[in-house]
Design an enzyme around this catalytic site. Structure first.
Site, PDB file in Angstrom:
ATOM      1  CB  ALA A  62      -0.927  -0.003   1.219  1.00  0.00           C
ATOM      2  CG  ASP A  63       2.850   4.950  -1.486  1.00  0.00           C
ATOM      3  OD1 ASP A  63       3.977   4.619  -1.103  1.00  0.00           O
ATOM      4  OD2 ASP A  63       2.516   6.144  -1.660  1.00  0.00           O
ATOM      5  CB  THR A  64      -1.106   6.679   2.471  1.00  0.00           C
ATOM      6  OG1 THR A  64      -1.735   5.438   2.810  1.00  0.00           O
ATOM      7  CG2 THR A  64      -2.057   7.823   2.789  1.00  0.00           C
TER       8      THR A  64
END
Length: 198
Positions: A71-73
């Site tokens: 994941a990447d925010t």
């Protein structure tokens, strides 16, 4: 179908806590991955690109009964991507831009099965509204908390989120780093729960 082992490829304590709160068992696998992205990409496309890019770095080592989650925010103010600040001065500058305004938080997620199936890539968007913040409030947060490991230089669950966020449109957990409702739904589609809740 054999039970799949969930592999979390993230050093984020917030993502770990959210998966734990979902009642999911998982192993952690970490490696350094370049987080640059093509300049032409905007908003959700950036988060999805980074999540998929991270997953591809782990693909060669995945076993057939493993399911990788990356994941990447990112935080976007208009079309500017605000990554993790390099230092306290940049953190104060970012927060000075965000205060008193609305911005978007996008978390891109990639679920990569080790059995050769195609990766599942998706993202979620939350609009965050900050009330006006004084320079003293911003300085206090930067000095006493840990903004350097967070996109946009803040955590919604931290002091600044508690005093500064006056409303959200979308998932709070997405702002923390994982859209848990979407992750759960996609895990169901992939058959992750079939050997557990049959």
């Amino acid at each position: 179908m054999a039970a799949l082992t969930l592999i979390l490829a993230s050093g984020s304590p917030r993502r770990r806590q959210l998966l734990t709160d979902l009642g999911l068992a998982y192993d952690i696998r970490l490696r350094e991955v370049d987080e640059s992205f093509p300049a032409r990409l905007r908003r959700a496309a950036v988060a999805e690109f980074l999540a998929r890019h991270k997953a591809e770095a782990y693909r060669p080592d995945l076993g057939p009964t493993e399911l990788l989650l990356t994941a990447d925010t990112i935080v976007c103010l208009d079309d500017d991507v605000l990554n993790k600040p390099a230092d306290a001065a940049e953190a104060r500058q970012m927060l000075g831009r965000l205060q008193g305004r609305a911005h978007q938080v996008y978390t891109g997620v990639c679920l990569l099965p080790g059995d050769g199936r195609a990766p599942v890539v998706f993202s979620d968007e939350t609009t965050v509204h900050f009330r006006p913040l004084s320079p003293a409030e911003i300085a206090h947060y930067v000095q006493h908390y840990q903004p350097l490991d967070k996109a946009g230089a803040y955590g919604a669950q931290d002091w600044l989120g508690l005093v500064g966020i006056d409303r959200l449109e979308g998932s709070y957990f997405n702002v923390m780093g994982l859209p848990t409702h979407r992750v759960w739904a996609e895990l169901e589609k992939l058959g992750f729960f079939s050997a557990r809740y049959a």
